[in-house]
Design an enzyme around this catalytic site. Sequence first.
Site, PDB file in Angstrom:
ATOM      1  N   CYS A   1       0.868  -1.180   0.000  1.00 32.07           N
ATOM      2  CA  CYS A   1       0.000   0.000   0.000  1.00 32.07           C
ATOM      3  C   CYS A   1       0.901   1.225   0.000  1.00 32.07           C
ATOM      4  O   CYS A   1       2.106   1.122  -0.258  1.00 32.07           O
ATOM      5  CB  CYS A   1      -0.940  -0.018   1.206  1.00 32.07           C
ATOM      6  SG  CYS A   1      -0.089  -0.130   2.801  1.00 32.07           S
ATOM      7  N   THR A   2       0.364   2.381   0.296  1.00 31.20           N
ATOM      8  CA  THR A   2       1.137   3.616   0.195  1.00 31.20           C
ATOM      9  C   THR A   2       2.296   3.648   1.180  1.00 31.20           C
ATOM     10  O   THR A   2       3.451   3.845   0.804  1.00 31.20           O
ATOM     11  CB  THR A   2       0.229   4.835   0.429  1.00 31.20           C
ATOM     12  OG1 THR A   2      -0.871   4.772  -0.465  1.00 31.20           O
ATOM     13  CG2 THR A   2       0.993   6.134   0.215  1.00 31.20           C
TER      14      THR A   2
END
Length: 245
Positions: A183-184
Site C-alpha cells: 500500500c502507500t
Amino acid sequence: MSSVLNISAYRFVALSDCGRLRESIHTRASSLGLRGTVLLAEEGINLFLAGGTQAVRDFMQWLRADERFADLMPKESFSATVPFRRLKVKIKREIIRMNHPTIRPQLGRAPAVDAPTLARWLDAGHDDEGRPVVTLDTRNAFEVDHGTFDGAIDWRLAKFSDFCAALQTHRDALAGKTVVSFCTGGIRCEKAALYLREAGLDHVYQLDGGILKYFELVGERHYRGGCFVFDEREVLAPDLQPLRT
C-alpha cells in the site's frame, strides 16, 4: 527549492489515553507550525505532517520520548510548499478502517519483506525458496490507477473495508504463491497481511514501509506510474517529487 519536509508514519500500539494524546500532540505540532493530519485510536497512531525541516525533526524527537512511539520511523519527502491547509488531530475507532475486530496488529505484526528484497524477488520471479511471488495492491481502485507494481493483483476495491470480502472471492488464485501485500506507506498492507494469514494462506508478507519506502530505497524498478498521496501533491513520482502530468 524544496524546503518543506513531509513525513508519514504509523504504529500499531495499544493506546488508552487518546484524549490526552490528542491535546498534547495538537499543542506541540501547532507550536512548531506544522500542518497535516494525525489519527489516534486504541490500536495506534497514523500521521501525515509537513513543515520546516527542523520543526518536523523537533516534533518527532518530542513524540519519540513517549516509549510507545520510540521506534516510529517516518517516510520522508520534500516539497516547495506545505501540502496541507491546516492541522487536524482526530480520534477514530481504527487508524485504518477494516471492520474486522480479530485483526489486531498492536498484538503482533505479520512478517515483512523490505524493499530491496522484494525487488530482488521480482527480478528473479520467485522468492528465496523458489516459490512464485505475486504482489497484491490493497489500495482503492482510484489510487491504483495512478501507478502500481508491474503485474500487481488489483481487486478494484472501493474502500479498504471491502478487502476481506474480496479475499473470499479470490483466495484460490493466491494458493501456493508467496503473496506480498503493499500500500502507500504500510498501514493497510499490514492489516491485509494479517487477514491473509488468518484466512489460511501460509506464505504472506507485507511490504515494509509501503510504496513510499520502496521509492526511497529502490526507485522505479518494477513499478509503473506514481503513488497517490492524500495531500495537495496528489501523486509522487519514484523520486518522491510531485508527478507532473
